[in-house]
Motif scaffolding. Structure first.
Motif, PDB file in Angstrom:
ATOM      1  N   ALA A 181      -4.898  -5.106  -7.970  1.00 30.63           N
ATOM      2  CA  ALA A 181      -4.141  -5.303  -6.770  1.00 30.63           C
ATOM      3  C   ALA A 181      -4.807  -4.371  -5.752  1.00 30.63           C
ATOM      4  O   ALA A 181      -4.480  -4.796  -4.505  1.00 30.63           O
ATOM      5  N   LEU A 182      -5.222  -3.348  -5.952  1.00 32.82           N
ATOM      6  CA  LEU A 182      -5.741  -2.528  -5.000  1.00 32.82           C
ATOM      7  C   LEU A 182      -7.107  -3.018  -4.235  1.00 32.82           C
ATOM      8  O   LEU A 182      -7.490  -2.551  -3.255  1.00 32.82           O
ATOM      9  N   THR A 183      -7.809  -3.793  -5.176  1.00 34.47           N
ATOM     10  CA  THR A 183      -9.244  -4.197  -4.722  1.00 34.47           C
ATOM     11  C   THR A 183      -9.004  -5.331  -3.610  1.00 34.47           C
ATOM     12  O   THR A 183      -8.214  -6.204  -3.789  1.00 34.47           O
ATOM     13  N   LEU A 192       0.797  -1.151  -0.130  1.00 31.51           N
ATOM     14  CA  LEU A 192      -0.088  -0.009   0.064  1.00 31.51           C
ATOM     15  C   LEU A 192       0.746   1.290  -0.049  1.00 31.51           C
ATOM     16  O   LEU A 192       0.563   2.194  -0.624  1.00 31.51           O
ATOM     17  N   MET A 193       2.111   1.104   0.746  1.00 31.54           N
ATOM     18  CA  MET A 193       2.714   2.466   0.975  1.00 31.54           C
ATOM     19  C   MET A 193       3.357   2.560  -0.472  1.00 31.54           C
ATOM     20  O   MET A 193       3.695   3.850  -0.822  1.00 31.54           O
ATOM     21  N   SER A 194       3.808   1.412  -1.050  1.00 29.85           N
ATOM     22  CA  SER A 194       4.692   1.654  -2.140  1.00 29.85           C
ATOM     23  C   SER A 194       3.782   2.438  -3.277  1.00 29.85           C
ATOM     24  O   SER A 194       4.085   3.365  -4.037  1.00 29.85           O
ATOM     25  N   HIS A 195       2.416   2.157  -3.197  1.00 24.59           N
ATOM     26  CA  HIS A 195       1.596   2.716  -4.287  1.00 24.59           C
ATOM     27  C   HIS A 195       1.489   4.161  -3.974  1.00 24.59           C
ATOM     28  O   HIS A 195       1.314   4.934  -4.773  1.00 24.59           O
ATOM     29  N   LEU A 196       1.341   4.504  -2.504  1.00 21.72           N
ATOM     30  CA  LEU A 196       1.137   5.794  -2.122  1.00 21.72           C
ATOM     31  C   LEU A 196       2.403   6.674  -2.585  1.00 21.72           C
ATOM     32  O   LEU A 196       2.287   7.993  -2.977  1.00 21.72           O
ATOM     33  N   PHE A 197       3.476   6.088  -2.317  1.00 25.20           N
ATOM     34  CA  PHE A 197       4.880   6.765  -2.507  1.00 25.20           C
ATOM     35  C   PHE A 197       4.554   7.107  -4.249  1.00 25.20           C
ATOM     36  O   PHE A 197       5.258   8.301  -4.643  1.00 25.20           O
ATOM     37  N   ALA A 198       4.461   6.106  -4.882  1.00 22.56           N
ATOM     38  CA  ALA A 198       4.514   6.291  -6.366  1.00 22.56           C
ATOM     39  C   ALA A 198       3.321   7.169  -7.040  1.00 22.56           C
ATOM     40  O   ALA A 198       3.630   7.975  -7.938  1.00 22.56           O
ATOM     41  N   SER A 199       1.946   7.351  -6.300  1.00 20.88           N
ATOM     42  CA  SER A 199       0.997   8.191  -6.671  1.00 20.88           C
ATOM     43  C   SER A 199       0.604   9.513  -5.975  1.00 20.88           C
ATOM     44  O   SER A 199      -0.176  10.284  -6.395  1.00 20.88           O
ATOM     45  N   THR A 200       1.385   9.718  -4.730  1.00 20.85           N
ATOM     46  CA  THR A 200       1.338  11.056  -4.257  1.00 20.85           C
ATOM     47  C   THR A 200       2.634  11.694  -3.913  1.00 20.85           C
ATOM     48  O   THR A 200       3.773  11.218  -4.170  1.00 20.85           O
ATOM     49  N   ASP A 201       2.632  12.907  -3.108  1.00 19.83           N
ATOM     50  CA  ASP A 201       3.848  13.510  -2.844  1.00 19.83           C
ATOM     51  C   ASP A 201       4.476  12.869  -1.663  1.00 19.83           C
ATOM     52  O   ASP A 201       5.563  13.535  -1.200  1.00 19.83           O
ATOM     53  N   PRO A 235      18.021  10.968   6.599  1.00 20.08           N
ATOM     54  CA  PRO A 235      18.848   9.767   6.828  1.00 20.08           C
ATOM     55  C   PRO A 235      18.864   9.103   5.185  1.00 20.08           C
ATOM     56  O   PRO A 235      18.073   9.454   4.298  1.00 20.08           O
ATOM     57  N   LEU A 236      19.796   8.354   5.099  1.00 20.77           N
ATOM     58  CA  LEU A 236      20.397   8.061   3.657  1.00 20.77           C
ATOM     59  C   LEU A 236      19.743   6.558   3.849  1.00 20.77           C
ATOM     60  O   LEU A 236      20.398   5.680   4.558  1.00 20.77           O
ATOM     61  N   LYS A 237      18.876   6.109   2.952  1.00 19.22           N
ATOM     62  CA  LYS A 237      18.279   4.722   2.881  1.00 19.22           C
ATOM     63  C   LYS A 237      18.247   4.728   1.328  1.00 19.22           C
ATOM     64  O   LYS A 237      17.170   4.978   0.728  1.00 19.22           O
ATOM     65  N   GLU A 238      18.955   3.520   0.770  1.00 20.09           N
ATOM     66  CA  GLU A 238      18.492   3.138  -0.410  1.00 20.09           C
ATOM     67  C   GLU A 238      17.164   2.202  -0.564  1.00 20.09           C
ATOM     68  O   GLU A 238      17.111   1.128   0.328  1.00 20.09           O
ATOM     69  N   ARG A 239      16.205   2.765  -1.200  1.00 19.27           N
ATOM     70  CA  ARG A 239      15.023   1.861  -1.326  1.00 19.27           C
ATOM     71  C   ARG A 239      14.541   1.308  -2.665  1.00 19.27           C
ATOM     72  O   ARG A 239      15.228   2.040  -3.711  1.00 19.27           O
ATOM     73  N   ALA A 240      14.179   0.619  -2.852  1.00 16.61           N
ATOM     74  CA  ALA A 240      13.496  -0.176  -4.248  1.00 16.61           C
ATOM     75  C   ALA A 240      12.477   1.159  -4.814  1.00 16.61           C
ATOM     76  O   ALA A 240      11.794   1.750  -3.880  1.00 16.61           O
ATOM     77  N   ALA A 241      12.274   1.035  -6.077  1.00 15.52           N
ATOM     78  CA  ALA A 241      11.614   2.022  -6.641  1.00 15.52           C
ATOM     79  C   ALA A 241      10.200   1.959  -6.335  1.00 15.52           C
ATOM     80  O   ALA A 241       9.717   0.718  -6.179  1.00 15.52           O
ATOM     81  N   ALA A 242       9.252   2.814  -6.133  1.00 18.92           N
ATOM     82  CA  ALA A 242       8.016   2.764  -5.837  1.00 18.92           C
ATOM     83  C   ALA A 242       6.881   2.337  -7.054  1.00 18.92           C
ATOM     84  O   ALA A 242       7.233   2.758  -7.993  1.00 18.92           O
ATOM     85  N   GLN A 243       6.132   1.305  -6.751  1.00 20.74           N
ATOM     86  CA  GLN A 243       5.078   0.966  -7.767  1.00 20.74           C
ATOM     87  C   GLN A 243       3.881   1.299  -7.572  1.00 20.74           C
ATOM     88  O   GLN A 243       3.380   0.957  -6.489  1.00 20.74           O
ATOM     89  N   ALA A 244       3.094   2.030  -8.387  1.00 19.28           N
ATOM     90  CA  ALA A 244       1.532   2.086  -8.316  1.00 19.28           C
ATOM     91  C   ALA A 244       1.283   1.110  -8.572  1.00 19.28           C
ATOM     92  O   ALA A 244       1.410   0.083  -9.725  1.00 19.28           O
TER      93      ALA A 244
END
Length: 745
Positions: free
Chosen positions: A494-496, A312-321, A480-489
């Motif tokens: 998947a959201l349902t 869910l957070m990965s989706h929100l990272f990709a679709s919001t600020d 902080p410096l944290k390498e993260r995987a790219a966010a995916q919308a």
């Protein structure tokens, strides 16, 4: 010139010159910061005007309108709102990494930086950090220039003791160029400067060990990989990403830090917009619990504890600020007065050269002061040792100054100083004070000459002062410096929420969906003249695939279907099937599920459910069956030993290996069983029934009220190669009316 003395110019020449002059003014005197102090002209003038008003960190706050008035009236004849806004920016701890203005009152919030009160309501003074820029101002360190009306002087640049250009950064749009310099951590930048002093040939890569990334005034994470930052600092341009931080509290998602210059209310609006559009059913509620003690506290309530929070957070990272990308363009005015995009090494090397020049000017200014004072003390000591004679000359001579110069070999400056000295300074103790001051100044003079005469000692002094300032004003990294995987919308499936669902299609082509798998579709109410045709069981986040009587397949998202509480909606409103086509088959499952598609002609193939899906309202031709009747699709369970039983209209049974069939995305398929063509007045033989058996299962044939179970060795008698005729069933069972598979015995 014309006869009236008026100069005439071609319009093109005039406009080119006027626009070029304006462009250069915007670039050099408005939009770009100077490398030396990291300030634009308006910021420099605000800081200088505040220092002239005595608004140091130790003084009382004064109305901001007073400062803005001084800035406009003395140095910066522009709009008061723009000037005040620049002042506000330097006071906001969420905008500036190391604030220069200490504000009292409403100076805006991270949620709405423009919500600050008018300047008549707020009060301000300089912060302790501003001393870094002003401390050495009156010590001959920088050049001065007349103000706009020539009545005052202002510094061309402030003598910064630290590379403020990197510490606070800056952004601006000029003509044909722009700048975006992110803030950095003071300790990290000072460590890089010290390393460069010790290792003048250090590369950008080596400096990045000390300055790994920007450090913005927010606790949000910088997620860009380290290698990307090395490339960014080598070019002086690029971009990086920041991501909000969150933690779990009693099943709720609590966002505690937002990316730089991100509004919490805007983020909540973006999430709420998705919820209202029914594109985010995983979230049940949103709350903004931010307050004075916790400036950022946004609460997201998942619909249930089964929701995958990371997804869910990965989706929100990709679709919001909640995740933002920031452009970096380290364009600035160098010490040569020219704008240029500089890499990290260039900036630090040039700033250290600026600092070396500043320190040298400061030391030289102090040396000049010391030597001037020593010169005066030398003359005063001569006067003191010959006091009676000096007094006699002053009392008797018409021009005592010339007489003193001639008698004691004094300079004009020394003679003036002696004549200006008060009598009470000629007491007996003065000689000791003069000689003591001479000794101290002589010692200081030697130290200054030593520093000015040695590059090594000057470098040591610069290093020492950098360390002192870092200790005084430095702090820990905030971002902080944290390498993260790219966010995916996520896509809508998947959201349902994944809930059991039964899709029901009626004979007249009406479709609806009921919750659960324990629904009896035949017991539902239908329109007059309508009845149940087919049903499929699956999950609410899947699509239902419809196979029509012409071999075309269509797909519809199950969560968009009307509820089974009503009588549904006609498929013709959602799809555009061929005229006269019906929808006898509905399928649901995973995209990887394979089905046997076959026709009465005796042809068929395996096709995955994913390949049957189509976004077009008119569907896609999946099974090419011509005018032949399409048999019900059969789900293949994937075992290598599975068999396919085929029964023809003439009573022939053929059992073949399911692995002999091709896997296709569309087409007619391969011949499954050999069928005879009919003669005159005799119908063609057709494939009537097909069934998939696993090893050990029993095939049950129905012929009217009679049935026959075939298994084991008896079943093997009917096994053959694909496309063969098969074996005729016993008498009484050649007119098969149904097939059934029973489990292992």
């Amino acid at each position: 010139m014309n006869y009236e003395g008026i100069e005439t110019l071609p319009l093109q020449e005039y406009t080119e010159k006027a626009y070029l002059d304006y462009s250069m003014y915007v670039i050099l005197d408005r939009a770009l910061p100077h490398l030396g102090d990291g300030l634009k002209p308006v910021q420099r003038r605000i800081v200088y005007a505040m220092s002239e008003l005595g608004l140091s960190a130790a003084s009382k706050h004064k109305k901001s309108a007073r400062t803005v008035g001084d800035v406009l009236g003395k140095f910066h004849p522009h709009g008061d709102s723009a000037c005040y806004e620049a002042m506000v920016l330097m006071a906001q701890p969420f905008s500036y990494r190391y604030t220069l203005v200490d504000g009292q009152g409403n100076w805006g919030s991270q949620d709405d930086p423009k919500s600050f009160a008018a300047m008549r309501y707020t009060e301000s003074r300089l912060t302790a950090y501003a001393k870094v820029l002003l401390q050495e101002l009156g010590q001959g360190t920088v050049d001065w220039q007349p103000n706009f009306d020539g009545t005052l002087e202002e510094p061309v640049v402030l003598p910064a003791r630290l590379p403020n250009i990197l510490l606070n950064g800056g952004s601006g749009i000029a003509v044909g160029m722009a700048t975006d310099i992110p803030p950095h951590n003071l300790r990290e930048v000072v460590n890089a400067c010290i390393h460069l002093l010790d290792h003048p040939n250090a590369t950008v890569g080596e400096l990045c060990q000390f300055v790994p990334a920007p450090d913005l005034p927010t606790e949000a994470e910088i997620i860009t990989p380290a290698a990307d930052f090395i490339s960014l600092y080598e070019k002086g341009a690029g971009s990086f990403k920041m991501r909000a931080r969150y933690e779990m509290e009693d099943g709720d998602i609590v966002i505690t830090a937002l990316p730089y210059q991100t509004s919490g209310s805007k983020v909540l609006e973006q999430i709420a917009g998705q919820m209202q559009a029914k594109k985010l059913p995983l979230v049940e509620d949103l709350r903004d619990e931010s307050d004075h003690e916790q400036p950022v506290r946004l609460v997201i309530v998942p619909r249930s504890n089964r929701v995958d929070v990371d997804m869910l957070m990965s989706h929100l990272f990709a679709s919001t600020d909640l995740e933002r990308s920031y452009r970096v363009n380290m364009n600035m005015i160098g010490t040569d007065g020219r704008p240029q995009v500089k890499d990290l090494r260039q900036i630090l090397v040039e700033w250290l050269a600026f600092r070396r020049q500043t320190v040298t000017r400061r030391l030289q200014w102090r040396l000049d002061k010391v030597e001037k004072r020593l010169h005066l003390l030398e003359g005063l000591l001569i006067a003191f040792l010959n006091l009676d004679e000096v007094i006699h000359i002053i009392r008797t001579e018409d021009e005592p100054k010339a007489a003193l110069i001639a008698r004691f070999d004094l300079t004009e400056v020394q003679a003036d100083y002696i004549l200006d000295t008060k009598l009470r300074q000629l007491a007996r103790l003065e000689e000791m004070k003069i000689r003591g001051e001479q000794d101290e100044l002589q010692k200081e003079r030697e130290e200054l000459l030593s520093l000015l005469g040695s590059d090594k000692k000057l470098t040591s002094l610069i290093r020492k002062e950098l360390k002192e300032d870092a200790k005084l004003y430095g702090d820990d990294r905030r971002s902080p410096l944290k390498e993260r995987a790219a966010a995916q919308a996520l896509d809508e499936t998947a959201l349902t929420p994944s809930e059991p669902i039964t899709v029901v299609v009626s004979k007249m082509g009406w479709i609806r969906a009921a919750k659960g798998h324990d629904i009896d579709p035949t017991s539902l109410s239908y329109k007059q003249g309508d009845d149940f045709l087919t049903a499929a069981r699956g999950r609410s986040n899947q699509s239902v695939v419809l196979l029509d009587s012409s071999g075309r397949t269509y797909s519809l998202p199950a969560n968009g279907l009307p509820s089974a509480r009503g009588q549904g909606e006609p498929l013709t409103g959602k799809l555009s099937p061929p005229v006269g086509a019906t929808f006898p088959f509905a399928l649901m499952g995973k995209d990887s599920d394979q089905y046997l598609l076959s026709s009465a002609e005796g042809y068929g193939f395996l096709c995955s459910l994913g390949d049957m899906q189509s976004r077009n309202k008119s569907g896609k031709v999946t099974l090419t069956a011509g005018d032949a009747v399409i048999l019900p699709p059969l789900l293949a369970r994937g075992a290598q030993t599975d068999s396919l039983a085929l029964v023809s209209s003439s009573g022939y049974l053929l059992v073949i290996g399911l692995q002999d069939l091709p896997v296709l995305s569309k087409g007619k398929g391969n011949k499954l069983i050999s069928l005879k063509k009919g003669g005159l007045g005799i119908a063609d033989e057709t494939l009537e029934f097909a069934a998939i058996l696993s090893q050990g299962e029993t095939l049950v044939l129905h012929a009217g009220k009679k049935f026959k179970a075939i298994k084991g060795s008896e079943l093997e008698e009917y096994r053959g190669e694909r496309a063969k005729r098969g074996k005729l069933l016993p008498k009484g069972f050649q007119n098969v009316t149904g097939l059934e598979i029973s489990g292992n015995q």
